[in-house]
Design a protein around this motif. Structure first.
Motif, short mmCIF file in Angstrom:
data_model
loop_
_atom_site.label_atom_id
_atom_site.label_comp_id
_atom_site.label_asym_id
_atom_site.label_seq_id
_atom_site.Cartn_x
_atom_site.Cartn_y
_atom_site.Cartn_z
N THR A 11 58.13 51.36 53.21
CA THR A 11 56.85 52.06 53.16
C THR A 11 56.80 53.07 54.31
O THR A 11 57.68 53.07 55.18
N LYS A 12 55.76 53.91 54.30
CA LYS A 12 55.64 54.93 55.34
C LYS A 12 55.46 54.33 56.73
O LYS A 12 55.93 54.88 57.71
N ASN A 13 54.72 53.22 56.78
CA ASN A 13 54.42 52.61 58.07
C ASN A 13 54.11 51.13 57.87
O ASN A 13 54.02 50.65 56.74
N ASP A 16 50.90 50.22 55.73
CA ASP A 16 51.07 50.22 54.27
C ASP A 16 51.79 48.95 53.80
O ASP A 16 51.45 48.39 52.76
N LEU A 76 48.35 53.02 46.30
CA LEU A 76 48.52 53.39 47.70
C LEU A 76 48.80 54.89 47.82
O LEU A 76 48.24 55.57 48.70
N ALA A 77 49.62 55.43 46.94
CA ALA A 77 49.93 56.87 46.96
C ALA A 77 48.68 57.69 46.64
O ALA A 77 48.43 58.73 47.27
N ASP A 80 46.45 57.76 49.65
CA ASP A 80 46.96 58.70 50.66
C ASP A 80 46.59 60.14 50.32
O ASP A 80 46.27 60.93 51.21
N LYS A 81 46.64 60.50 49.03
CA LYS A 81 46.31 61.86 48.61
C LYS A 81 44.84 62.17 48.85
O LYS A 81 44.47 63.31 49.09
N GLN A 83 42.98 61.19 51.27
CA GLN A 83 42.61 61.28 52.69
C GLN A 83 42.85 62.65 53.24
O GLN A 83 43.61 63.42 52.93
#
Length: 83
Positions: A11-13, A16, A76-77, A80-81, A83
């Motif tokens: 994951t990105k971080n 997540d 989750l994706a 993110d979009k 935000q």
């Protein structure tokens, strides 16, 4: 005989990874004596350990989980979009 399978999802971080872990840990296994899964995180990875008493039970558990994982990753994706 017990059969196991380990999967890791990058994951990105770490946040997540924890979000995915919490979202996917809500429902208990229906037949824990036949198959189960353990979700943990390590840095930016979600780690999933499956165990089952047969290949068929493992396949069913992994397949169902992967469907939920795909949906969770899409959510989750999308978040993110936004935000």
């Amino acid at each position: 005989m017990e059969i196991t399978c380990d999967i890791s999802v990058d994951t990105k971080n770490n946040e997540d990874a924890v979000i995915l872990q919490r979202a996917l840990s809500v429902d208990p296994d229906l037949f824990p004596q036949q198959s189960s899964r353990l979700l943990t995180t390590n840095n930016n990875q979600l780690l999933i350990h499956f165990r089952a008493i047969s290949a068929k039970n493992l396949r069913v558990n992994v397949s169902g989980f992967m469907d939920l994982l795909a949906l969770s990753l899409q959510a989750l994706a999308l978040a993110d979009k936004m935000q």
